[in-house]
Scaffold this active site. Sequence first.
Site, short mmCIF file in Angstrom:
data_model
loop_
_atom_site.label_atom_id
_atom_site.label_comp_id
_atom_site.label_asym_id
_atom_site.label_seq_id
_atom_site.Cartn_x
_atom_site.Cartn_y
_atom_site.Cartn_z
N GLU A 51 114.62 -2.41 54.86
CA GLU A 51 115.76 -1.53 55.12
C GLU A 51 115.34 -0.07 54.99
OE1 GLU A 51 119.74 -3.74 54.46
OE2 GLU A 51 119.16 -2.80 52.59
N ASN A 102 126.18 -7.87 53.44
CA ASN A 102 126.18 -7.19 52.14
C ASN A 102 127.48 -6.39 52.08
OD1 ASN A 102 125.78 -5.65 49.88
ND2 ASN A 102 124.10 -4.43 50.71
N GLY A 134 123.85 2.71 56.60
CA GLY A 134 125.18 3.31 56.60
C GLY A 134 125.26 4.61 57.38
N HIS A 152 118.21 -3.30 46.25
CA HIS A 152 118.79 -2.56 47.37
C HIS A 152 118.58 -1.06 47.14
CE1 HIS A 152 121.73 -0.80 50.06
NE2 HIS A 152 121.63 -1.92 50.75
N GLU A 157 120.46 1.37 47.39
CA GLU A 157 121.53 2.03 46.64
C GLU A 157 121.36 1.79 45.15
OE1 GLU A 157 124.71 0.34 48.94
OE2 GLU A 157 124.05 1.55 50.65
N LYS A 198 128.75 -4.85 49.66
CA LYS A 198 128.71 -3.69 48.75
C LYS A 198 129.99 -3.68 47.90
CE LYS A 198 125.62 -1.53 51.99
NZ LYS A 198 125.04 -0.31 52.53
N SER A 230 122.25 -0.31 59.57
CA SER A 230 123.08 -0.10 60.76
C SER A 230 122.86 -1.15 61.84
CB SER A 230 122.90 1.32 61.33
OG SER A 230 123.28 2.28 60.36
P1 PGA Z 1 124.56 -0.95 56.85
O1 PGA Z 1 123.99 -1.43 55.43
O2 PGA Z 1 124.48 -2.14 57.77
O3 PGA Z 1 125.95 -0.50 56.59
O4 PGA Z 1 123.65 0.16 57.31
C1 PGA Z 1 122.92 -2.30 55.35
C2 PGA Z 1 122.57 -2.54 53.90
O5 PGA Z 1 122.65 -1.60 53.12
O6 PGA Z 1 122.22 -3.68 53.51
#
Ligand code: PGA
Length: 255
Positions: free
Chosen positions: A170, A13, A176, A98, A100, A15, A216
Amino acid sequence: MNKELRKVIIAGNWKMNKTRAEAKVLIEELKPVSANADCEVVIAVPFTNLETAVNLTAGTNIKVGAQNCHFEKSGAFTGEVSADMLAELGVEYVIIGHSERRQYFGETDETVNKRTKAALEAGLKVIICVGEMLEEREKGITEEIVGIQTKIALLGITAEQIKNVIIAYEPVWAIGTGKTATAEQANEVCSYIRGVVEKLYSKEVADALTIQYGGSMNAANAAELLAQPDVDGGLIGGASLKANDFGVILAEASK
Ligand code: PGA
């Protein structure tokens, strides 16, 4: 992972990262590290890079995904992109819901359900994201939160359609932050989600469903997470922007 029962999928992803010029460089780096992967490989890139990604990955094992789509087919929805527009480009996957999007862009369980339906109707494969926030985990309501997100997301989706659905667990507190769920925590919730799907559909459907972990996941912890029986892959943010790290995760998923 349980490769006998279901497909393992590693999805990057990206982003809101990478201009087109930067995306070209990263995709070229990803080709060699993906070539021998014994799992599905997906990169979910910004809208502006979709066409570039589809063209550059033609003839490779890398599939291209988007990070969102609107639920209406067309109309007065300034700034939005429809599922048909994605499918027309040769995009195969779309991430929906997601955290976010839920946190910053007003995404709700209901709009996740509507977007999922629209994407499936357009022939896309949908990665539906679910996950609890830190305070929800601390209050001991992770299963309730993730259960209701899963149930609402899947409202009206048939057993046939769910073959094109992937669920990504998630935990919001792990995204993140460098704070990964332990392998046991990840497996526990992925297994719980599988149980929810079994109740909604059947054991056969639940057994065949790919459930990813995200938050992460990186080159150092992927092996342990993917060794869990109910973790069928990963949705990877930060580490998907580094070809070598993504390659290590793909190698672990290929075992
Ligand atoms: P990350 O993000 O691996 O940077 O924690 C995962 C995601 O948001 O899909």
